[in-house]
Design a protein around this motif. Structure first.
Motif, PDB file in Angstrom:
ATOM      1  N   LEU A   2       0.823  -1.216   0.000  1.00 30.78           N
ATOM      2  CA  LEU A   2       0.000   0.000   0.000  1.00 30.78           C
ATOM      3  C   LEU A   2       0.852   1.260   0.000  1.00 30.78           C
ATOM      4  CD1 LEU A   2      -2.841  -0.995   2.487  1.00 30.78           C
ATOM      5  CD2 LEU A   2      -2.959  -0.858  -0.001  1.00 30.78           C
ATOM      6  N   PHE A   6       0.097   3.640  -3.229  1.00 29.68           N
ATOM      7  CA  PHE A   6      -0.601   4.890  -2.931  1.00 29.68           C
ATOM      8  C   PHE A   6       0.328   6.007  -2.477  1.00 29.68           C
ATOM      9  CE2 PHE A   6      -3.890   1.635  -2.546  1.00 29.68           C
ATOM     10  CZ  PHE A   6      -4.844   2.169  -3.397  1.00 29.68           C
ATOM     11  N   GLU A   8       2.143   6.393   0.194  1.00 36.36           N
ATOM     12  CA  GLU A   8       1.905   6.751   1.597  1.00 36.36           C
ATOM     13  C   GLU A   8       3.186   6.549   2.396  1.00 36.36           C
ATOM     14  OE1 GLU A   8      -0.528   8.201   2.909  1.00 36.36           O
ATOM     15  OE2 GLU A   8      -2.292   7.812   1.688  1.00 36.36           O
ATOM     16  N   MET A  53      -8.413   4.675   7.298  1.00 41.24           N
ATOM     17  CA  MET A  53      -8.472   5.006   5.882  1.00 41.24           C
ATOM     18  C   MET A  53      -8.746   3.722   5.120  1.00 41.24           C
ATOM     19  SD  MET A  53      -5.264   7.605   5.670  1.00 41.24           S
ATOM     20  CE  MET A  53      -5.614   8.173   4.032  1.00 41.24           C
ATOM     21  N   ASN A  54      -9.491   3.830   4.026  1.00 40.84           N
ATOM     22  CA  ASN A  54      -9.752   2.689   3.167  1.00 40.84           C
ATOM     23  C   ASN A  54      -9.029   2.889   1.842  1.00 40.84           C
ATOM     24  OD1 ASN A  54     -11.842   0.936   4.548  1.00 40.84           O
ATOM     25  ND2 ASN A  54     -12.777   2.935   4.721  1.00 40.84           N
ATOM     26  N   TYR A  55      -8.431   1.824   1.337  1.00 37.61           N
ATOM     27  CA  TYR A  55      -7.739   1.845   0.059  1.00 37.61           C
ATOM     28  C   TYR A  55      -8.322   0.751  -0.815  1.00 37.61           C
ATOM     29  CZ  TYR A  55      -4.405   4.927   2.239  1.00 37.61           C
ATOM     30  OH  TYR A  55      -3.834   5.997   2.873  1.00 37.61           O
ATOM     31  N   HIS A  56      -8.657   1.122  -2.038  1.00 37.89           N
ATOM     32  CA  HIS A  56      -9.300   0.209  -2.967  1.00 37.89           C
ATOM     33  C   HIS A  56      -8.326  -0.133  -4.090  1.00 37.89           C
ATOM     34  CE1 HIS A  56     -12.343  -0.152  -6.479  1.00 37.89           C
ATOM     35  NE2 HIS A  56     -12.008  -1.346  -6.048  1.00 37.89           N
ATOM     36  N   ILE A  57      -8.182  -1.420  -4.357  1.00 37.32           N
ATOM     37  CA  ILE A  57      -7.365  -1.880  -5.480  1.00 37.32           C
ATOM     38  C   ILE A  57      -8.264  -2.700  -6.394  1.00 37.32           C
ATOM     39  CG2 ILE A  57      -5.426  -3.314  -6.203  1.00 37.32           C
ATOM     40  CD1 ILE A  57      -4.095  -2.666  -3.536  1.00 37.32           C
TER      41      ILE A  57
END
Length: 84
Positions: A2, A6, A8, A53-57
């Protein structure tokens, strides 16, 4: 992964990562399925909802012009889910 995707700067000692719900029911009762949605939150933080936080792949294996619309729909559904 991630951090790289992203861009980050998470400290692995300070956050937890888990796979979260990626299935949503639409107005016609069909199931919408995102590929992967990750939840990242600070370890030991008592205000869980504020500091996550949400992360979409989404994995694209063929040329699909509707992917951008579906990705928006998944994010919108996840936002509604998290607002409860």
């Amino acid at each position: 992964m991630l951090i790289a995707i992203f861009d980050e700067n998470f400290n692995p000692d300070e956050v937890s990562v888990s796979i979260t719900n990626s299935e949503f029911i639409d107005e016609t009762l069909d199931v919408l399925r995102a590929d992967m949605i990750f939840k990242v939150f600070e370890k030991g933080n008592s205000n869980f909802n504020k500091n996550k936080m949400n992360y979409h792949i989404e994995f694209q294996t063929k040329n699909d012009n509707t992917m951008v619309i579906r990705t928006f729909e998944y994010g919108f559904r996840k936002g509604k889910e998290n607002s409860n």
